[in-house]
Design an enzyme around this catalytic site. Structure first.
Site, PDB file in Angstrom:
ATOM      1  N   GLU A  22      -1.650  57.933  18.124  1.00 21.20           N
ATOM      2  CA  GLU A  22      -2.300  57.118  17.086  1.00 21.20           C
ATOM      3  C   GLU A  22      -3.525  56.433  17.666  1.00 21.20           C
ATOM      4  O   GLU A  22      -3.449  55.820  18.730  1.00 21.20           O
ATOM      5  CB  GLU A  22      -1.297  56.073  16.588  1.00 21.20           C
ATOM      6  CG  GLU A  22      -1.896  55.118  15.568  1.00 21.20           C
ATOM      7  CD  GLU A  22      -0.871  54.149  15.001  1.00 21.20           C
ATOM      8  OE1 GLU A  22       0.193  54.600  14.538  1.00 21.20           O
ATOM      9  OE2 GLU A  22      -1.131  52.947  15.036  1.00 21.20           O
ATOM     10  N   HIS A  31      -4.035  56.699   7.848  1.00 19.57           N
ATOM     11  CA  HIS A  31      -3.101  55.757   7.238  1.00 19.57           C
ATOM     12  C   HIS A  31      -3.722  55.235   5.942  1.00 19.57           C
ATOM     13  O   HIS A  31      -4.936  55.045   5.868  1.00 19.57           O
ATOM     14  CB  HIS A  31      -2.831  54.587   8.180  1.00 19.57           C
ATOM     15  CG  HIS A  31      -2.148  55.005   9.450  1.00 19.57           C
ATOM     16  ND1 HIS A  31      -1.689  54.105  10.384  1.00 19.57           N
ATOM     17  CD2 HIS A  31      -1.835  56.235   9.934  1.00 19.57           C
ATOM     18  CE1 HIS A  31      -1.119  54.758  11.382  1.00 19.57           C
ATOM     19  NE2 HIS A  31      -1.212  56.054  11.143  1.00 19.57           N
ATOM     20  N   GLY A  77       0.580  47.412   4.385  1.00 23.90           N
ATOM     21  CA  GLY A  77      -0.474  46.572   4.957  1.00 23.90           C
ATOM     22  C   GLY A  77      -0.029  45.110   4.953  1.00 23.90           C
ATOM     23  O   GLY A  77       1.064  44.775   4.481  1.00 23.90           O
ATOM     24  N   ASP A  78      -0.878  44.251   5.487  1.00 25.90           N
ATOM     25  CA  ASP A  78      -0.509  42.837   5.639  1.00 25.90           C
ATOM     26  C   ASP A  78      -1.459  41.940   4.862  1.00 25.90           C
ATOM     27  O   ASP A  78      -2.468  42.398   4.323  1.00 25.90           O
ATOM     28  CB  ASP A  78      -0.507  42.459   7.126  1.00 25.90           C
ATOM     29  CG  ASP A  78       0.737  43.005   7.809  1.00 25.90           C
ATOM     30  OD1 ASP A  78       1.834  42.832   7.254  1.00 25.90           O
ATOM     31  OD2 ASP A  78       0.602  43.631   8.865  1.00 25.90           O
ATOM     32  N   LYS A 109      11.770  54.288   0.314  1.00 29.71           N
ATOM     33  CA  LYS A 109      10.546  55.047   0.619  1.00 29.71           C
ATOM     34  C   LYS A 109      10.878  56.529   0.790  1.00 29.71           C
ATOM     35  O   LYS A 109      10.124  57.395   0.362  1.00 29.71           O
ATOM     36  CB  LYS A 109       9.875  54.500   1.887  1.00 29.71           C
ATOM     37  CG  LYS A 109       9.452  53.041   1.765  1.00 29.71           C
ATOM     38  CD  LYS A 109       8.495  52.599   2.864  1.00 29.71           C
ATOM     39  CE  LYS A 109       9.163  51.949   4.033  1.00 29.71           C
ATOM     40  NZ  LYS A 109       8.241  51.243   4.941  1.00 29.71           N
ATOM     41  N   GLN A 160       8.024  51.194  14.319  1.00 32.04           N
ATOM     42  CA  GLN A 160       7.261  50.161  15.014  1.00 32.04           C
ATOM     43  C   GLN A 160       7.548  50.305  16.512  1.00 32.04           C
ATOM     44  O   GLN A 160       8.591  50.854  16.892  1.00 32.04           O
ATOM     45  CB  GLN A 160       7.714  48.777  14.505  1.00 32.04           C
ATOM     46  CG  GLN A 160       6.988  47.603  15.095  1.00 32.04           C
ATOM     47  CD  GLN A 160       5.481  47.697  14.898  1.00 32.04           C
ATOM     48  OE1 GLN A 160       4.804  48.378  15.684  1.00 32.04           O
ATOM     49  NE2 GLN A 160       4.954  47.047  13.883  1.00 32.04           N
ATOM     50  N   GLN A 214      -0.278  40.758  27.117  1.00 38.09           N
ATOM     51  CA  GLN A 214       0.358  41.446  25.979  1.00 38.09           C
ATOM     52  C   GLN A 214       1.810  41.013  25.776  1.00 38.09           C
ATOM     53  O   GLN A 214       2.348  41.145  24.687  1.00 38.09           O
ATOM     54  CB  GLN A 214       0.277  42.959  26.185  1.00 38.09           C
ATOM     55  CG  GLN A 214      -1.135  43.493  26.023  1.00 38.09           C
ATOM     56  CD  GLN A 214      -1.245  44.950  26.428  1.00 38.09           C
ATOM     57  OE1 GLN A 214      -0.472  45.435  27.241  1.00 38.09           O
ATOM     58  NE2 GLN A 214      -2.217  45.638  25.851  1.00 38.09           N
TER      59      GLN A 214
HETATM   60  P1  FAD Z   1       7.094  47.989   3.006  1.00 35.31           P
HETATM   61  O1  FAD Z   1       7.920  49.186   3.250  1.00 35.31           O
HETATM   62  O2  FAD Z   1       6.559  47.788   1.626  1.00 35.31           O
HETATM   63  O3  FAD Z   1       7.978  46.720   3.420  1.00 35.31           O
HETATM   64  C1  FAD Z   1       7.410  45.417   3.465  1.00 35.31           C
HETATM   65  C2  FAD Z   1       8.523  44.383   3.300  1.00 35.31           C
HETATM   66  O4  FAD Z   1       9.032  44.427   1.950  1.00 35.31           O
HETATM   67  C3  FAD Z   1       9.768  44.637   4.173  1.00 35.31           C
HETATM   68  O5  FAD Z   1      10.287  43.396   4.545  1.00 35.31           O
HETATM   69  C4  FAD Z   1      10.730  45.390   3.267  1.00 35.31           C
HETATM   70  O6  FAD Z   1      12.085  45.181   3.623  1.00 35.31           O
HETATM   71  C5  FAD Z   1      10.397  44.800   1.896  1.00 35.31           C
HETATM   72  N1  FAD Z   1      10.481  45.787   0.814  1.00 35.31           N
HETATM   73  C6  FAD Z   1      10.029  47.074   0.843  1.00 35.31           C
HETATM   74  N2  FAD Z   1      10.210  47.672  -0.355  1.00 35.31           N
HETATM   75  C7  FAD Z   1      10.781  46.743  -1.172  1.00 35.31           C
HETATM   76  C8  FAD Z   1      11.181  46.774  -2.521  1.00 35.31           C
HETATM   77  N3  FAD Z   1      11.031  47.853  -3.294  1.00 35.31           N
HETATM   78  N4  FAD Z   1      11.729  45.629  -3.049  1.00 35.31           N
HETATM   79  C9  FAD Z   1      11.880  44.521  -2.282  1.00 35.31           C
HETATM   80  N5  FAD Z   1      11.507  44.445  -0.973  1.00 35.31           N
HETATM   81  C10 FAD Z   1      10.953  45.546  -0.429  1.00 35.31           C
HETATM   82  N6  FAD Z   1      -0.917  48.235   8.907  1.00 35.31           N
HETATM   83  C11 FAD Z   1      -2.210  48.419   8.577  1.00 35.31           C
HETATM   84  O7  FAD Z   1      -2.833  47.551   7.961  1.00 35.31           O
HETATM   85  N7  FAD Z   1      -2.874  49.597   8.911  1.00 35.31           N
HETATM   86  C12 FAD Z   1      -2.249  50.597   9.578  1.00 35.31           C
HETATM   87  O8  FAD Z   1      -2.865  51.631   9.860  1.00 35.31           O
HETATM   88  C13 FAD Z   1      -0.870  50.429   9.948  1.00 35.31           C
HETATM   89  N8  FAD Z   1      -0.201  51.406  10.598  1.00 35.31           N
HETATM   90  C14 FAD Z   1       1.135  51.256  10.865  1.00 35.31           C
HETATM   91  C15 FAD Z   1       1.843  52.314  11.453  1.00 35.31           C
HETATM   92  C16 FAD Z   1       3.210  52.204  11.690  1.00 35.31           C
HETATM   93  C17 FAD Z   1       3.954  53.369  12.296  1.00 35.31           C
HETATM   94  C18 FAD Z   1       3.901  51.001  11.352  1.00 35.31           C
HETATM   95  C19 FAD Z   1       5.379  50.867  11.604  1.00 35.31           C
HETATM   96  C20 FAD Z   1       3.197  49.933  10.780  1.00 35.31           C
HETATM   97  C21 FAD Z   1       1.822  50.044  10.521  1.00 35.31           C
HETATM   98  N9  FAD Z   1       1.091  49.014   9.909  1.00 35.31           N
HETATM   99  C22 FAD Z   1      -0.232  49.195   9.582  1.00 35.31           C
HETATM  100  C23 FAD Z   1       1.716  47.704   9.641  1.00 35.31           C
HETATM  101  C24 FAD Z   1       2.289  47.570   8.213  1.00 35.31           C
HETATM  102  O9  FAD Z   1       1.276  47.644   7.246  1.00 35.31           O
HETATM  103  C25 FAD Z   1       2.983  46.204   8.150  1.00 35.31           C
HETATM  104  O10 FAD Z   1       4.088  46.171   9.020  1.00 35.31           O
HETATM  105  C26 FAD Z   1       3.389  45.708   6.773  1.00 35.31           C
HETATM  106  O11 FAD Z   1       3.761  44.330   6.885  1.00 35.31           O
HETATM  107  C27 FAD Z   1       4.561  46.431   6.144  1.00 35.31           C
HETATM  108  O12 FAD Z   1       4.231  47.708   5.789  1.00 35.31           O
HETATM  109  P2  FAD Z   1       5.356  48.728   5.256  1.00 35.31           P
HETATM  110  O13 FAD Z   1       4.675  49.926   4.790  1.00 35.31           O
HETATM  111  O14 FAD Z   1       6.446  48.874   6.233  1.00 35.31           O
HETATM  112  O15 FAD Z   1       5.879  47.862   3.980  1.00 35.31           O
END
Ligand code: FAD
Length: 309
Positions: free
Chosen positions: A18, A94, A125-126, A190, A201, A237
């Protein structure tokens, strides 16, 4: 080629890499030379992270303020296009829900579709640096499972399953989830929405990953779960990564890194060696692939790949 097919057809584990798109201003030649070191390992694909636009408020002559979008990095789609055209390697840009409407995402999928890109990693995303918690953009997706459904339905009648979709998983729980069980149920949403595989992660204790995979399997998640590794390279880190990614660093590793302290070479060696051992152990346990978060540093990842693959 779709990552789902690569995972199905590959007879031995492979490295997955990545990279982070560069800040604006880097030349095309410099970007190419930053990616070049990974070509030694004939990567099957390269993931490219995507970064949410930030905003700044600029004063107008009448005393009011206008919101201006700040885009600091080259887009993931642009870098993905370069990887495919220059290196002839599959790219996995992504895509994030954050800051985008459903229409914005559809336009992005159009770009990918016409560029011949068949793979994406779908994430929520965050929140912005100025916000306390994530809130969806009006007219956008709230969670990544909704994004996965949207991507699955993209041009469904014409193209069928055009995209192979990966999603993120959290062996140490996503920081917002009340507990790991709920987080895994949300991960299953998902997969049920159409994700083909999970990338985790980063983690620094393999037991955490093995326990997570067990729990996922018991919850009915049956797609490949690719472990994500990051070699530490500086003592700082040890403090930055837990805060940024809500992960633990085992005492043995944090002590060794802190003992190395200002000795940069010793810290680099300690972090690289720890990650190499993690990688070897994962391969012994039969993982399908190992994902490396290079985060702008190619040398330590390359060193590990050279010994492990
Ligand atoms: P989700 O799967 O939507 O989960 C977010 C939170 O909501 C979790 O606590 C989950 O338990 C909860 N949740 C999920 N679905 C539901 C639902 N239907 N109802 C109620 N609660 C729910 N961020 C970036 O900005 N750019 C990147 O390129 C990027 N790359 C990444 C690559 C990897 C491999 C990983 C693991 C993370 C990456 N991230 C990136 C970080 C990621 O965007 C953040 O961790 C973000 O906070 C959560 O994303 P997610 O897709 O896991 O969210």
């Amino acid at each position: 080629m779709k990552i789902a097919d690569i995972l199905r057809e590959s007879r031995k584990p492979f490295p997955s890499i990545e990279i982070v798109p560069p800040l604006k201003g880097m030349s095309r030649e410099e970007l190419i030379s930053n990616i070049e070191p990974f070509m030694e390992f004939s990567p099957k694909y390269i993931n490219v992270t995507c970064h949410r636009d930030e905003y700044e408020y600029v004063p107008n002559p009448d005393g009011s303020f206008s919101r201006k979008t700040v885009q600091n990095r080259i887009s993931a789609v642009t870098v993905a296009g370069l990887i495919m055209s220059h290196f002839k390697v599959e790219a996995v840009p992504h895509i994030i829900c954050a800051g985008a409407t459903v229409g914005d995402i559809e336009r992005e999928l159009d770009n990918l579709y016409y560029m011949g890109i068949e793979n994406v990693l779908a994430l929520r995303g965050d929140c912005l640096a100025s916000e306390k918690r994530f809130s969806p953009t009006p007219g956008g997706y709230r969670y990544a499972d909704e994004l996965v459904s949207g991507i699955r339905n993209y041009r469904r009648e014409e193209t069928g399953r055009h995209f192979s979709i990966g999603v993120g998983g959290y062996p140490e729980k996503h920081f917002e989830a009340p507990n790991i069980e709920t987080d895994i149920l949300n991960l299953k949403r998902k997969v049920d929405a159409g994700a083909d595989y999970v990338i985790t992660q980063m983690f620094f204790d393999n037991k955490v990953y093995y326990d997570f995979v067990d729990r996922c399997r018991k919850a009915g998640i049956d797609v490949p779960i690719i472990p994500g590794l990051k070699p530490l390279s500086t003592a700082r880190q040890v403090h930055i990564l837990p805060e940024a990614f809500s992960i633990d660093i085992p005492l043995e590793l944090s002590t060794a890194m802190e003992e190395a302290g200002a000795d940069r070479e010793a810290a680099y060696r300690t972090g690289t060696e720890w990650c190499r051992k993690q990688c070897e152990d994962l391969l012994d346990h039969g993982v399908p692939a190992v994902h490396f978060y290079s985060m702008g540093k190619a040398a330590n990842v390359a060193e590990i790949l050279r010994t492990c693959f």
